[in-house]
Design an enzyme around this catalytic site. Structure first.
Site, PDB file in Angstrom:
ATOM      1  N   LEU A   9       0.859  -1.177   0.000  1.00 10.96           N
ATOM      2  CA  LEU A   9       0.000   0.000   0.000  1.00 10.96           C
ATOM      3  C   LEU A   9       0.896   1.229   0.000  1.00 10.96           C
ATOM      4  CD1 LEU A   9      -2.664  -0.934   2.736  1.00 10.96           C
ATOM      5  CD2 LEU A   9      -2.955  -1.026   0.253  1.00 10.96           C
ATOM      6  N   ASP A  10       0.429   2.311  -0.634  1.00  9.10           N
ATOM      7  CA  ASP A  10       1.155   3.576  -0.562  1.00  9.10           C
ATOM      8  C   ASP A  10       1.356   3.972   0.894  1.00  9.10           C
ATOM      9  OD1 ASP A  10       1.020   3.706  -3.325  1.00  9.10           O
ATOM     10  OD2 ASP A  10      -0.598   5.180  -3.358  1.00  9.10           O
ATOM     11  N   MET A  11       2.436   4.679   1.156  1.00 17.92           N
ATOM     12  CA  MET A  11       2.720   5.117   2.519  1.00 17.92           C
ATOM     13  C   MET A  11       1.536   5.868   3.130  1.00 17.92           C
ATOM     14  SD  MET A  11       5.566   7.809   3.895  1.00 17.92           S
ATOM     15  CE  MET A  11       4.558   9.156   3.259  1.00 17.92           C
TER      16      MET A  11
END
Length: 236
Positions: free
Chosen positions: A65-67
């Site tokens: 997942l994106d940060m």
């Protein structure tokens, strides 16, 4: 670079939030602001997999997942499980649902965004639509509610179903729809950015087949920025 002012300050509470764990897999809730995997710089070593590995040394990352995105991630605890679950992602046998708060009121109740994406290299890590060189990217969406914040500014809560898994796909597709995700420091305009202190994007549901038992598993984790409790995804 697109992120000149970025300073990594990963959240400490909760430090590690397990949703499920057995001999083959572990499912965790990744908070917004925490990397999925460590970055190259020393100050970017803290990540979800690093925290999990401190407890479960054999855990490996199957997807990311994106940060700035929060929500459900599954990790494998052995090579067979990693291979099995990775194949499910590759063949699109998993089911995923995200929730996002986006700027303005989306006119359509349901729809899709089918726009190819490629890295915007001079402005990396940003992505952009490119019909000549971009990779196929498809997102289905469904408006859950249209409402206003405390200051009367309109926004929509939308359920997003990524059919493909391109980097920043949901963020760019919502931007191209004309409704950037609130709090998105990479893509939102000033008004949408000001409406939230974090990216309002959350991986709420993840479904896949257990690598050993072959049972269909359905994990849910409600979005921290919404009161909506969604129905489980069906296997069909």
């Amino acid at each position: 670079m697109a992120n000149p002012s970025f300073v990594y300050k990963p959240p400490m509470m909760p430090y590690l939030d397990f949703l499920y764990r057995d001999e083959d897999i572990v499912v965790a809730h990744k908070p917004s602001g925490l990397l999925s995997v460590p970055g190259k710089a020393a100050e970017h070593k803290d990540a979800l997999i690093s925290r999990v590995n401190a407890v479960l040394p054999t855990a490996s990352v199957v997807h990311r997942l994106d940060m700035a995105t929060s929500g459900i991630m599954v990790m494998a605890l052995n090579k067979d499980s990693h291979r099995h679950i990775s194949k499910q992602f590759e063949l699109r046998k998993t089911k995923k649902r995200y929730f996002a708060s986006v700027f303005g009121h989306i006119a359509q109740d349901i729809g899709e965004v089918d726009l190819p994406l490629i890295c915007d290299w001079p402005n990396r890590p940003k992505q952009m639509v490119d019909f000549e060189r971009g990779k196929h990217a498809l997102t289905h969406f469904e408006v859950v509610e249209r409402t206003h914040d405390a200051n009367g500014r309109p926004f929509s809560l939308v359920a997003l179903y990524p059919i493909t898994g391109r980097s920043h796909q949901l963020r760019v597709h919502m931007l191209e729809l004309g409704h950037p995700i609130l709090g998105d420091r990479l893509y939102a305009h000033d008004s949408a950015l000001a409406m939230a202190s974090r990216l309002q994007l959350h991986a709420e549901s993840l479904c896949f087949t257990h690598p050993s038992t072959k049972q269909w598993l359905n994990f849910q984790c409600p979005a921290p920025f919404s009161h909506v409790l969604a129905q489980p995804l069906s296997q069909d």
